[in-house]
Write a protein that holds these residues in place. Structure first.
Motif, PDB file in Angstrom:
ATOM      1  N   LEU A  29       0.810  -1.221   0.000  1.00 59.76           N
ATOM      2  CA  LEU A  29       0.000   0.000   0.000  1.00 59.76           C
ATOM      3  C   LEU A  29       0.844   1.273   0.000  1.00 59.76           C
ATOM      4  CD1 LEU A  29      -2.771  -1.136   2.508  1.00 59.76           C
ATOM      5  CD2 LEU A  29      -2.700  -1.367   0.029  1.00 59.76           C
ATOM      6  N   ALA A  30       2.080   1.163  -0.462  1.00 60.91           N
ATOM      7  CA  ALA A  30       2.984   2.318  -0.467  1.00 60.91           C
ATOM      8  C   ALA A  30       2.443   3.477  -1.299  1.00 60.91           C
ATOM      9  CB  ALA A  30       4.365   1.899  -0.967  1.00 60.91           C
ATOM     10  N   SER A  31       1.611   3.190  -2.287  1.00 59.85           N
ATOM     11  CA  SER A  31       1.113   4.258  -3.156  1.00 59.85           C
ATOM     12  C   SER A  31      -0.205   4.875  -2.665  1.00 59.85           C
ATOM     13  CB  SER A  31       0.913   3.727  -4.576  1.00 59.85           C
ATOM     14  OG  SER A  31      -0.089   2.721  -4.582  1.00 59.85           O
ATOM     15  N   ALA A  32      -0.696   4.453  -1.507  1.00 61.64           N
ATOM     16  CA  ALA A  32      -1.954   5.002  -0.984  1.00 61.64           C
ATOM     17  C   ALA A  32      -1.809   6.494  -0.708  1.00 61.64           C
ATOM     18  CB  ALA A  32      -2.351   4.280   0.301  1.00 61.64           C
ATOM     19  N   THR A  33      -2.909   7.205  -0.827  1.00 62.22           N
ATOM     20  CA  THR A  33      -2.912   8.636  -0.507  1.00 62.22           C
ATOM     21  C   THR A  33      -2.571   8.852   0.953  1.00 62.22           C
ATOM     22  OG1 THR A  33      -4.593   9.025  -2.185  1.00 62.22           O
ATOM     23  CG2 THR A  33      -4.359  10.712  -0.488  1.00 62.22           C
ATOM     24  N   THR A  34      -3.134   8.026   1.819  1.00 61.81           N
ATOM     25  CA  THR A  34      -2.855   8.050   3.250  1.00 61.81           C
ATOM     26  C   THR A  34      -3.040   6.638   3.772  1.00 61.81           C
ATOM     27  OG1 THR A  34      -3.364   9.157   5.361  1.00 61.81           O
ATOM     28  CG2 THR A  34      -5.220   8.690   3.898  1.00 61.81           C
ATOM     29  N   ARG A  35      -2.365   6.317   4.880  1.00 68.74           N
ATOM     30  CA  ARG A  35      -2.407   4.957   5.416  1.00 68.74           C
ATOM     31  C   ARG A  35      -2.532   4.978   6.931  1.00 68.74           C
ATOM     32  NH1 ARG A  35       2.902   2.072   3.293  1.00 68.74           N
ATOM     33  NH2 ARG A  35       3.786   3.723   4.550  1.00 68.74           N
ATOM     34  N   SER A  36      -2.956   3.837   7.447  1.00 69.88           N
ATOM     35  CA  SER A  36      -2.954   3.593   8.887  1.00 69.88           C
ATOM     36  C   SER A  36      -2.376   2.206   9.110  1.00 69.88           C
ATOM     37  CB  SER A  36      -4.376   3.669   9.448  1.00 69.88           C
ATOM     38  OG  SER A  36      -4.379   3.381  10.841  1.00 69.88           O
ATOM     39  N   HIS A  37      -1.487   2.095  10.075  1.00 66.16           N
ATOM     40  CA  HIS A  37      -0.852   0.817  10.382  1.00 66.16           C
ATOM     41  C   HIS A  37      -1.572   0.168  11.563  1.00 66.16           C
ATOM     42  CE1 HIS A  37       2.597   1.452   7.687  1.00 66.16           C
ATOM     43  NE2 HIS A  37       2.291   2.720   7.898  1.00 66.16           N
ATOM     44  N   VAL A  38      -1.891  -1.113  11.402  1.00 64.41           N
ATOM     45  CA  VAL A  38      -2.592  -1.880  12.422  1.00 64.41           C
ATOM     46  C   VAL A  38      -1.555  -2.651  13.235  1.00 64.41           C
ATOM     47  CG1 VAL A  38      -4.431  -3.582  12.790  1.00 64.41           C
ATOM     48  CG2 VAL A  38      -4.535  -2.041  10.821  1.00 64.41           C
ATOM     49  N   ASP A  39      -1.865  -2.937  14.494  1.00 62.42           N
ATOM     50  CA  ASP A  39      -0.892  -3.570  15.390  1.00 62.42           C
ATOM     51  C   ASP A  39      -0.479  -4.979  14.977  1.00 62.42           C
ATOM     52  OD1 ASP A  39      -3.224  -4.941  16.081  1.00 62.42           O
ATOM     53  OD2 ASP A  39      -2.928  -4.730  18.238  1.00 62.42           O
ATOM     54  N   ASP A  40      -1.198  -5.611  14.057  1.00 65.04           N
ATOM     55  CA  ASP A  40      -0.841  -6.964  13.615  1.00 65.04           C
ATOM     56  C   ASP A  40       0.015  -6.964  12.342  1.00 65.04           C
ATOM     57  OD1 ASP A  40      -2.685  -6.308  11.650  1.00 65.04           O
ATOM     58  OD2 ASP A  40      -4.108  -7.888  12.186  1.00 65.04           O
ATOM     59  N   GLY A  41       0.471  -5.785  11.922  1.00 68.82           N
ATOM     60  CA  GLY A  41       1.349  -5.684  10.763  1.00 68.82           C
ATOM     61  C   GLY A  41       0.654  -5.285   9.477  1.00 68.82           C
ATOM     62  N   ARG A  42      -0.672  -5.347   9.456  1.00 66.90           N
ATOM     63  CA  ARG A  42      -1.395  -4.924   8.255  1.00 66.90           C
ATOM     64  C   ARG A  42      -1.440  -3.404   8.176  1.00 66.90           C
ATOM     65  NH1 ARG A  42      -7.041  -7.693   8.801  1.00 66.90           N
ATOM     66  NH2 ARG A  42      -6.574  -7.273  10.995  1.00 66.90           N
ATOM     67  N   CYS A  43      -1.840  -2.961   7.012  1.00 69.83           N
ATOM     68  CA  CYS A  43      -1.950  -1.538   6.734  1.00 69.83           C
ATOM     69  C   CYS A  43      -3.275  -1.318   6.006  1.00 69.83           C
ATOM     70  CB  CYS A  43      -0.770  -1.140   5.843  1.00 69.83           C
ATOM     71  SG  CYS A  43      -0.587   0.605   5.531  1.00 69.83           S
ATOM     72  N   VAL A  44      -3.900  -0.175   6.252  1.00 69.88           N
ATOM     73  CA  VAL A  44      -5.110   0.220   5.540  1.00 69.88           C
ATOM     74  C   VAL A  44      -4.771   1.473   4.752  1.00 69.88           C
ATOM     75  CG1 VAL A  44      -7.489   1.023   5.766  1.00 69.88           C
ATOM     76  CG2 VAL A  44      -6.631  -0.761   7.297  1.00 69.88           C
ATOM     77  N   GLY A  45      -5.075   1.464   3.462  1.00 64.96           N
ATOM     78  CA  GLY A  45      -4.754   2.605   2.607  1.00 64.96           C
ATOM     79  C   GLY A  45      -5.982   3.167   1.930  1.00 64.96           C
ATOM     80  N   TRP A  46      -5.957   4.466   1.674  1.00 68.89           N
ATOM     81  CA  TRP A  46      -7.034   5.180   0.981  1.00 68.89           C
ATOM     82  C   TRP A  46      -6.625   5.385  -0.463  1.00 68.89           C
ATOM     83  CZ3 TRP A  46     -11.966   6.368   1.544  1.00 68.89           C
ATOM     84  CH2 TRP A  46     -12.519   7.345   0.713  1.00 68.89           C
ATOM     85  N   TYR A  47      -7.497   4.961  -1.395  1.00 70.44           N
ATOM     86  CA  TYR A  47      -7.253   5.073  -2.823  1.00 70.44           C
ATOM     87  C   TYR A  47      -8.362   5.831  -3.536  1.00 70.44           C
ATOM     88  CZ  TYR A  47      -3.283   1.981  -2.410  1.00 70.44           C
ATOM     89  OH  TYR A  47      -2.068   1.455  -2.088  1.00 70.44           O
ATOM     90  N   GLY A  48      -9.037   6.718  -2.835  1.00 74.49           N
ATOM     91  CA  GLY A  48     -10.081   7.517  -3.461  1.00 74.49           C
ATOM     92  C   GLY A  48      -9.479   8.649  -4.282  1.00 74.49           C
ATOM     93  N   PRO A  49     -10.299   9.236  -5.139  1.00 71.91           N
ATOM     94  CA  PRO A  49      -9.793  10.352  -5.945  1.00 71.91           C
ATOM     95  C   PRO A  49      -9.517  11.574  -5.070  1.00 71.91           C
ATOM     96  CG  PRO A  49     -12.155  10.131  -6.220  1.00 71.91           C
ATOM     97  CD  PRO A  49     -11.711   8.957  -5.398  1.00 71.91           C
ATOM     98  N   PRO A  50      -8.560  12.401  -5.465  1.00 74.66           N
ATOM     99  CA  PRO A  50      -8.304  13.617  -4.697  1.00 74.66           C
ATOM    100  C   PRO A  50      -9.489  14.579  -4.807  1.00 74.66           C
ATOM    101  CG  PRO A  50      -6.979  13.575  -6.700  1.00 74.66           C
ATOM    102  CD  PRO A  50      -7.696  12.262  -6.629  1.00 74.66           C
TER     103      PRO A  50
END
Length: 143
Positions: A29-50
């Motif tokens: 998810l390195a290319s996500a507009t913004t991200r949040s890291h979860v304590d289990d190693g996963r990441c959540v990324g936002w891919y909506g239009p600007p």
């Protein structure tokens, strides 16, 4: 600062947030507009239009994660992770440390202000997505 005059895209993006969120590894998810890291190693990324004139932030936590005892004593456990992700998301958009937020709002999110947000459940995660005008100041609110 009042929100930009054209806030029309923001409620639509929040309503369709599931379509714009991805869950994976931080590398995926390195290319996500913004991200949040979860304590289990996963990441959540936002891919909506600007959205011109608006910034976006996300915060995510495992829905079944235990609430740290000190935080449970201070804020209670009811709907904790939803309240936590909203507060964290608002902190990111307002550029305010969480400890400062706690003194002002606890884990609450004031209803009058420029930040528009949505909290949702995706798989085993509680995720809040928030939008704010380019420069946030003043109280923080909800769509």
């Amino acid at each position: 600062m009042p929100p930009p005059s054209d806030l029309r895209p923001v409620p639509g993006l929040l309503a369709a947030a599931e379509r714009h969120l991805r869950i994976g590894t931080p590398a995926d998810l390195a290319s996500a507009t913004t991200r949040s890291h979860v304590d289990d190693g996963r990441c959540v990324g936002w891919y909506g239009p600007p959205v011109p004139g608006w910034r976006v932030a996300v915060d995510a936590e495992r829905a079944d994660a235990p609430v740290p005892p000190a935080l449970a004593r201070r804020f209670g456990t009811g709907d904790f992770w939803a309240r936590w992700t909203r507060a964290e998301c608002c902190c990111k958009l307002a550029d305010v440390p969480i400890a400062t937020w706690w003194r002002r709002h606890g884990l609450g999110t004031p209803v009058d202000g420029p930040i528009l947000w949505r909290t949702l459940r995706v798989a085993d995660l509680v995720i809040t997505v928030g939008f704010a005008p380019g420069q946030v100041g003043g109280p923080i609110g909800r769509a």
